[in-house]
Design a protein around this motif. Sequence first.
Motif, short mmCIF file in Angstrom:
data_model
loop_
_atom_site.label_atom_id
_atom_site.label_comp_id
_atom_site.label_asym_id
_atom_site.label_seq_id
_atom_site.Cartn_x
_atom_site.Cartn_y
_atom_site.Cartn_z
N LYS A 1 0.82 -1.21 0.00
CA LYS A 1 0.00 0.00 0.00
C LYS A 1 0.86 1.26 0.00
N ILE A 2 1.86 1.32 0.86
CA ILE A 2 2.73 2.51 0.93
C ILE A 2 3.48 2.70 -0.39
N ALA A 3 3.97 1.61 -0.94
CA ALA A 3 4.72 1.71 -2.20
C ALA A 3 3.83 2.21 -3.34
N LYS A 4 2.60 1.70 -3.40
CA LYS A 4 1.71 2.08 -4.50
C LYS A 4 1.07 3.45 -4.32
N THR A 5 0.76 3.82 -3.09
CA THR A 5 -0.01 5.05 -2.89
C THR A 5 0.84 6.25 -2.46
N SER A 6 2.07 6.01 -2.04
CA SER A 6 2.91 7.13 -1.59
C SER A 6 4.21 7.23 -2.38
N ILE A 7 4.96 6.14 -2.41
CA ILE A 7 6.30 6.19 -3.01
C ILE A 7 6.23 6.28 -4.53
N TYR A 8 5.45 5.40 -5.15
CA TYR A 8 5.36 5.43 -6.62
C TYR A 8 4.86 6.78 -7.14
N PRO A 9 3.77 7.32 -6.60
CA PRO A 9 3.31 8.62 -7.12
C PRO A 9 4.36 9.73 -6.98
N ALA A 10 5.07 9.76 -5.86
CA ALA A 10 6.09 10.79 -5.67
C ALA A 10 7.24 10.61 -6.67
N ALA A 11 7.65 9.37 -6.86
CA ALA A 11 8.74 9.10 -7.80
C ALA A 11 8.31 9.41 -9.24
N ALA A 12 7.09 9.06 -9.59
CA ALA A 12 6.60 9.33 -10.94
C ALA A 12 6.48 10.84 -11.17
N HIS A 13 6.06 11.56 -10.15
CA HIS A 13 5.96 13.03 -10.26
C HIS A 13 7.35 13.62 -10.50
N TYR A 14 8.33 13.16 -9.76
CA TYR A 14 9.69 13.66 -9.93
C TYR A 14 10.23 13.28 -11.31
N GLN A 15 9.93 12.07 -11.75
CA GLN A 15 10.35 11.62 -13.07
C GLN A 15 9.76 12.54 -14.15
N ARG A 16 8.50 12.87 -13.99
CA ARG A 16 7.82 13.76 -14.93
C ARG A 16 8.48 15.14 -14.95
N GLU A 17 8.81 15.66 -13.77
CA GLU A 17 9.46 16.98 -13.67
C GLU A 17 10.84 16.94 -14.35
N LEU A 18 11.59 15.88 -14.12
CA LEU A 18 12.91 15.76 -14.76
C LEU A 18 12.77 15.67 -16.28
N ALA A 19 11.78 14.93 -16.75
CA ALA A 19 11.57 14.79 -18.20
C ALA A 19 11.17 16.13 -18.81
N LYS A 20 10.31 16.87 -18.13
CA LYS A 20 9.91 18.20 -18.61
C LYS A 20 11.12 19.13 -18.69
N THR A 21 11.97 19.08 -17.69
CA THR A 21 13.18 19.91 -17.68
C THR A 21 14.10 19.54 -18.83
N ALA A 22 14.28 18.23 -19.05
CA ALA A 22 15.14 17.77 -20.15
C ALA A 22 14.57 18.22 -21.49
N THR A 23 13.27 18.12 -21.65
CA THR A 23 12.62 18.55 -22.89
C THR A 23 12.78 20.05 -23.10
N ALA A 24 12.61 20.82 -22.05
CA ALA A 24 12.75 22.28 -22.15
C ALA A 24 14.19 22.65 -22.52
N LEU A 25 15.15 21.96 -21.94
CA LEU A 25 16.55 22.24 -22.27
C LEU A 25 16.85 21.91 -23.73
N LYS A 26 16.32 20.80 -24.22
CA LYS A 26 16.51 20.42 -25.63
C LYS A 26 15.91 21.49 -26.55
N GLU A 27 14.72 21.94 -26.21
CA GLU A 27 14.05 22.96 -27.02
C GLU A 27 14.81 24.27 -27.01
N ALA A 28 15.55 24.50 -25.94
CA ALA A 28 16.35 25.73 -25.84
C ALA A 28 17.72 25.56 -26.50
N GLY A 29 17.98 24.38 -27.04
CA GLY A 29 19.23 24.16 -27.76
C GLY A 29 20.35 23.61 -26.91
#
Length: 162
Positions: free
Chosen positions: A51-79
């Motif tokens: 329960k803790i892994a699915k409802t607390s840890i995974y969502p936090a990790a996925a959110h951070y993963q999403r933020e890192l991916a957005k940052t990487a995409t923004a940096l690529k778009e900026a050259g």
Amino acid sequence: VDALPVLEQKDVIAVFDKYKVLSPRELHGRYETYLEQYCKTVNVEANLTTKIAKTSIYPAAAHYQRELAKTATALKEAGFTPDTTVLKQVTEFIAKLESSLGGLATATSHHGAADALAEAKHFCTAVLPAMLKVREAADALEGIVDDELWPLPTFQEILFIK
């Protein structure tokens, strides 16, 4: 679990009976109760781990993963060429978390051992190691995911360092 069968040895039963501590029937009842309590306790802990892994840890990790991916995409778009090392680590540990949760689900879905001792041994040799694999992935993610996103007290916070 490894120590409990001692309560079923003839010489142990004889000592308990001789000194009128517990009758053979009472000692056997305690033995069965201890095994049942062990199984129930580990099962509750396994369910809570899931329960803790699915409802607390995974969502936090996925959110951070999403933020890192957005940052990487923004940096690529900026050259720029982004460093995706942390993104790769987070992605790998999320995959390990998901995989270990699958292993834990398989281990806890086992039902109907031959007797209480066999059931307890299953919890000891299959369920506990599966829980440790979930813990390893979660601990690795705790060391990477932004503290602001991490939903649980970190080891640092528990040890009053932060």
